[in-house]
Design an enzyme around this catalytic site. Structure first.
Site, mmCIF file in Angstrom:
data_model
loop_
_atom_site.group_PDB
_atom_site.id
_atom_site.type_symbol
_atom_site.label_atom_id
_atom_site.label_comp_id
_atom_site.label_asym_id
_atom_site.label_seq_id
_atom_site.Cartn_x
_atom_site.Cartn_y
_atom_site.Cartn_z
ATOM 1 N NE ARG A 286 -2.444 -1.586 3.325
ATOM 2 C CZ ARG A 286 -2.262 -2.865 3.666
ATOM 3 N NH1 ARG A 286 -2.686 -3.826 2.877
ATOM 4 N NH2 ARG A 286 -1.673 -3.195 4.804
ATOM 5 C CD GLU B 32 1.108 -8.688 17.063
ATOM 6 O OE1 GLU B 32 0.687 -8.101 16.051
ATOM 7 O OE2 GLU B 32 0.448 -8.905 18.089
HETATM 8 P P1 AMP Z 1 4.679 -2.444 11.462
HETATM 9 O O1 AMP Z 1 5.933 -2.992 10.884
HETATM 10 O O2 AMP Z 1 4.203 -3.215 12.683
HETATM 11 O O3 AMP Z 1 4.755 -0.963 11.735
HETATM 12 O O4 AMP Z 1 3.529 -2.682 10.407
HETATM 13 C C1 AMP Z 1 3.384 -1.822 9.349
HETATM 14 C C2 AMP Z 1 2.944 -2.531 8.113
HETATM 15 O O5 AMP Z 1 1.885 -3.444 8.346
HETATM 16 C C3 AMP Z 1 2.438 -1.505 7.125
HETATM 17 O O6 AMP Z 1 3.006 -1.799 5.863
HETATM 18 C C4 AMP Z 1 0.932 -1.656 7.140
HETATM 19 O O7 AMP Z 1 0.430 -1.691 5.836
HETATM 20 C C5 AMP Z 1 0.644 -2.969 7.860
HETATM 21 N N1 AMP Z 1 -0.257 -2.818 9.029
HETATM 22 C C6 AMP Z 1 0.066 -3.083 10.311
HETATM 23 N N2 AMP Z 1 -0.988 -2.924 11.115
HETATM 24 C C7 AMP Z 1 -2.006 -2.526 10.337
HETATM 25 C C8 AMP Z 1 -3.376 -2.170 10.588
HETATM 26 N N3 AMP Z 1 -3.898 -2.193 11.815
HETATM 27 N N4 AMP Z 1 -4.134 -1.793 9.549
HETATM 28 C C9 AMP Z 1 -3.603 -1.752 8.288
HETATM 29 N N5 AMP Z 1 -2.340 -2.073 7.994
HETATM 30 C C10 AMP Z 1 -1.540 -2.467 9.002
#
Ligand code: AMP
Length: 186
Positions: free
Chosen positions: A73, A110
């Site tokens: 995205r 996670e």
């Molecule tokens: P992080 O590495 O945990 O910051 O996760 C970020 C990535 O996961 C991004 O590329 C987001 O597109 C996706 N992502 C994580 N959590 C969500 C959420 N609650 N809603 C939509 N996309 C998420």
């Protein structure tokens, strides 16, 4: 960059009128996660234009050479933002997708691990780079993107995301002095 400017850009963003174009989808992709679905925003030409303009605004005077969008995205917002900033677009891709010589970074999710890759010649040394993604959650993805940019000896000017899940406190893991701008904060 002046520390007062960095501090202002890093301050939690106030809720924006665009928040009504974000759809919460509970328990996707797994139980307990509330997925922030931005397809309603993308489907509305006016809302998408306002979003890109608002995302671009803090960086207009900063002479960005390249916008690095994170698959998948981050490609949508990053490509539009690159056009708005008169900058090139560089995709940061998931493992195994890039055809030419590339470098990669493994990082923790996670549950499990992931890998982000970039073409080895995608950024000129010293290029002024902005990283873009749709949602900042725990911050692991953005940190991996930052490592890729730094490994290519480019100059990281900052990062921009549409949504920051502030309760996950990813900002605490981000490097002081490098602006991290979010449009909507939850
Ligand atoms: P992080 O590495 O945990 O910051 O996760 C970020 C990535 O996961 C991004 O590329 C987001 O597109 C996706 N992502 C994580 N959590 C969500 C959420 N609650 N809603 C939509 N996309 C998420």
């Amino acid at each position: 960059m002046k520390s007062s400017v960095v501090a202002a850009m890093n301050r939690p963003a106030p809720m924006h009128a665009l928040a009504r174009y974000v759809r919460d989808v509970p328990d996707f992709p797994k139980p307990g996660v509330v997925f922030k679905d931005l397809t309603p925003l993308l489907a509305d030409a006016g809302a998408f234009a306002i979003c890109i303009d608002a995302l671009a605004s803090p960086w207009r005077a900063r002479r960005i050479d390249a916008v690095c969008g994170i698959e998948s995205r981050g490609f949508i917002f990053g490509a539009a933002l690159a056009q708005a900033l008169d900058a090139g677009f560089v995709p940061l891709r998931k493992a195994g997708k890039l055809p030419a010589q590339h470098i990669g970074v493994d990082y923790e999710l996670e549950y499990g691990t992931a890998r982000l890759e970039v073409h080895a010649d995608a950024l000129e040394p010293g290029a002024r780079v902005l990283i873009v993604d749709d949602v900042l959650a725990t911050g692991g993805t953005l940190l991996a993107a930052r490592e890729l940019v730094e490994r290519l000896d480019a100059r990281l000017m900052g990062a921009a995301v549409v949504i920051e899940l502030g309760f996950l406190n990813a900002r605490a893991r981000w490097q002081e002095g490098v602006p991290l701008y979010s449009l909507l904060r939850y």
